[in-house]
Design a protein around this motif. Structure first.
Motif, short mmCIF file in Angstrom:
data_model
loop_
_atom_site.label_atom_id
_atom_site.label_comp_id
_atom_site.label_asym_id
_atom_site.label_seq_id
_atom_site.Cartn_x
_atom_site.Cartn_y
_atom_site.Cartn_z
N GLY A 174 0.66 -1.07 -0.09
CA GLY A 174 -0.03 0.19 -0.05
C GLY A 174 0.90 1.09 -0.12
N ASP A 175 1.78 1.33 0.81
CA ASP A 175 2.62 2.57 0.89
C ASP A 175 3.81 2.44 0.30
N ALA A 176 4.10 3.01 -0.96
CA ALA A 176 5.34 3.01 -1.55
C ALA A 176 6.45 3.62 -0.95
N GLN A 177 6.41 4.47 0.06
CA GLN A 177 7.20 5.22 0.88
C GLN A 177 7.71 4.57 2.25
N GLY A 178 6.97 3.41 2.44
CA GLY A 178 7.16 2.71 3.60
C GLY A 178 8.34 1.82 3.78
N LEU A 179 8.14 1.23 5.11
CA LEU A 179 9.50 0.22 5.30
C LEU A 179 9.22 -0.94 4.41
N ALA A 180 8.36 -1.60 4.20
CA ALA A 180 8.06 -2.86 3.41
C ALA A 180 8.66 -2.52 1.97
N PHE A 181 8.31 -1.61 1.29
CA PHE A 181 8.67 -1.39 -0.10
C PHE A 181 10.08 -0.80 0.04
N ALA A 182 10.74 -0.41 0.99
CA ALA A 182 12.31 0.05 0.90
C ALA A 182 12.88 -1.21 0.95
N PRO A 211 18.57 3.15 -5.52
CA PRO A 211 17.89 1.94 -5.24
C PRO A 211 17.66 1.80 -3.55
N ILE A 212 17.94 2.72 -2.67
CA ILE A 212 17.37 2.97 -1.35
C ILE A 212 16.58 4.04 -1.15
N ASN A 213 15.71 3.87 -0.02
CA ASN A 213 14.85 5.00 0.18
C ASN A 213 15.74 5.78 1.45
N PRO A 214 16.13 6.76 0.94
CA PRO A 214 16.98 7.70 2.08
C PRO A 214 16.32 7.66 3.42
N ALA A 215 15.34 7.61 3.66
CA ALA A 215 14.57 7.97 5.00
C ALA A 215 14.62 6.59 6.06
N PHE A 216 15.39 5.51 5.34
CA PHE A 216 15.45 4.38 5.99
C PHE A 216 16.91 4.00 6.03
N VAL A 217 17.83 4.87 5.84
CA VAL A 217 19.08 4.73 5.81
C VAL A 217 19.80 5.11 7.11
N ALA A 218 20.23 4.08 8.05
CA ALA A 218 20.61 4.55 9.40
C ALA A 218 21.93 5.29 9.17
N ASP A 219 22.00 6.23 10.35
CA ASP A 219 23.19 7.03 10.38
C ASP A 219 23.64 8.11 9.16
N THR A 220 22.50 8.50 8.84
CA THR A 220 22.46 9.49 7.61
C THR A 220 21.55 10.78 8.19
N ARG A 221 21.87 11.95 7.60
CA ARG A 221 20.93 13.01 7.99
C ARG A 221 19.68 12.80 7.51
N ALA A 222 19.59 11.85 6.32
CA ALA A 222 18.12 11.66 5.92
C ALA A 222 17.18 10.48 6.65
N PHE A 223 17.79 10.03 7.59
CA PHE A 223 17.12 8.93 8.44
C PHE A 223 15.96 9.67 8.98
N ASN A 224 14.84 8.71 9.19
CA ASN A 224 13.75 9.37 9.79
C ASN A 224 13.53 8.86 11.22
N GLY A 225 14.65 8.47 11.73
CA GLY A 225 14.73 8.08 13.00
C GLY A 225 13.97 7.05 13.69
N THR A 226 13.30 6.43 12.96
CA THR A 226 12.47 5.22 13.25
C THR A 226 13.37 3.77 13.11
N GLN A 227 12.50 2.99 12.27
CA GLN A 227 13.03 1.65 12.03
C GLN A 227 14.09 1.87 10.61
N ALA A 228 15.19 1.35 10.69
CA ALA A 228 16.12 1.43 9.48
C ALA A 228 15.64 0.17 8.43
N ALA A 229 15.55 0.24 7.15
CA ALA A 229 15.75 -0.77 6.29
C ALA A 229 17.37 -1.30 6.06
N TYR A 230 18.10 -0.36 6.21
CA TYR A 230 19.59 -0.62 5.57
C TYR A 230 20.70 0.11 7.03
#
Length: 335
Positions: A174-182, A211-230
């Motif tokens: 359902g959510d192309a910007q969510g963790l599952a799709f990331a 190939p990555i969603n920036p919001a789910f990349v740990a240890d970056t400024r872009a990380f959304n602060g919740t659960q990381a995908a990578y």
């Protein structure tokens, strides 16, 4: 082994890049998604005139800082740069395809245009956006593959470069910007890049997503602060491995990321050793101007672009100056 390219395509591609062979292009071909964004920011209806005015203003102000402009023939052909520098023009050939529905997202072309007519209108390159999932039903993907083959043949006949922009999706999520799709996205992007790098499609430049969603990349400024995908290291590996699946030159699109996030991801790609040839992005440069235009009008937009839009595109260009590689290094120029 380097790829072959016709003389006509080579000469036209040269006009789309800077003197170093880096493609620093600005996308202003957005249509229905931009119209909806203007209407949403205004809180009332937006018109076709709004679309043309916004896009033309962006093109006029930011043209001196781009190696090329990606426009659409329905709303952008009245673009006239007031500056001495006039960038190369790329034109979109697909019907507005920012459809986030749940269907198969089958593409179609602008019915009143052909590659020949786009070239006659001034195009130095042709761009096609294509939604693609490598795991879709066979019939769906065959339709999309044949569609790309036809456009590739049309571009080859007229020796005009073909930029393909495949955007991956999954209608079961359902959510192309969510963790599952990331988590699925890296595999989707890599398989899609690999497929459309085959010579049968006639693609010259791939315009690809990270190939990555920036919001789910740990240890970056872009990380959304919740659960990381990578982890950060996993993101570097994915950027590097995805870049290696294609022998074609490829450039990144911003996919609606902010300027700060997009620049950070370009720096991450460079750190990974991804050999990208530049960018073709729009919203990372001008999307904040939508609110300005919707609420304050065209003069306020022009003022905002002159300061903030210019700063945004120049920040991307600074990253490219140290990170990108010439598009022509993939090609045998003696062919």
């Amino acid at each position: 082994m380097k790829l072959k390219i016709s003389k006509g395509k080579y000469e036209r591609l040269k006009t789309c890049a800077d003197e170093r062979g880096i493609i620093a292009a600005l996308a202003v071909d957005h249509r229905q998604n931009l119209l909806h964004a203007i209407a949403s920011a205004r809180g009332s209806e937006a018109t076709s005139d709004d679309l043309s005015t916004f896009k033309t203003t962006v093109a006029n102000v930011l043209a001196p800082y781009a190696s090329a402009l990606l426009l659409d023939p329905d709303h952008n052909l009245r673009f006239k740069s007031e500056h001495e520098y006039s960038p190369s023009i790329m034109l979109a050939y697909e019907q507005s395809s920012y459809d986030h529905g749940a269907g198969d997202r089958l593409p179609d072309l602008l019915p009143e245009w052909s590659v020949r007519r786009l070239v006659e209108a001034g195009a130095q390159a042709i761009k096609i956006l294509l939604y693609y999932n490598p795991f879709d039903a066979g019939r769906v993907n065959v339709i999309k593959q044949v569609y790309v083959e036809r456009i590739g043949a049309e571009c080859a006949a007229l020796e005009v470069p073909f930029f393909l922009e495949p955007l991956v999706y999954d209608k079961t999520i359902g959510d192309a910007q969510g963790l599952a799709f990331a988590r699925r996205k890296p595999d989707y992007v890599a398989r899609t890049m690999d497929e459309f790098s085959r010579p049968r499609y006639g693609v010259d430049i791939l315009k690809v997503e990270l190939p990555i969603n920036p919001a789910f990349v740990a240890d970056t400024r872009a990380f959304n602060g919740t659960q990381a995908a990578y982890t950060r290291q996993e993101a570097l590996t994915l950027l590097r491995e995805t870049a290696r699946v294609t022998s074609l030159p490829f450039i990144y699109l911003s996919a609606g990321a902010s300027n700060e996030v997009f620049c950070e991801m370009l720096e991450l790609a460079a750190e990974a050793g991804a050999q990208f040839a530049g960018v073709l992005c729009g919203r990372a440069t001008w999307q904040q101007g939508i609110q300005i235009y919707a609420r304050q009008g065209v003069q306020a937009l022009e003022d905002w672009l002159t300061v903030h839009g210019t700063n945004n595109i120049q920040s991307i260009n600074r990253v490219l100056s140290t990170s990108a590689v010439p598009w022509w290094q993939s090609y045998d120029l003696s062919a």
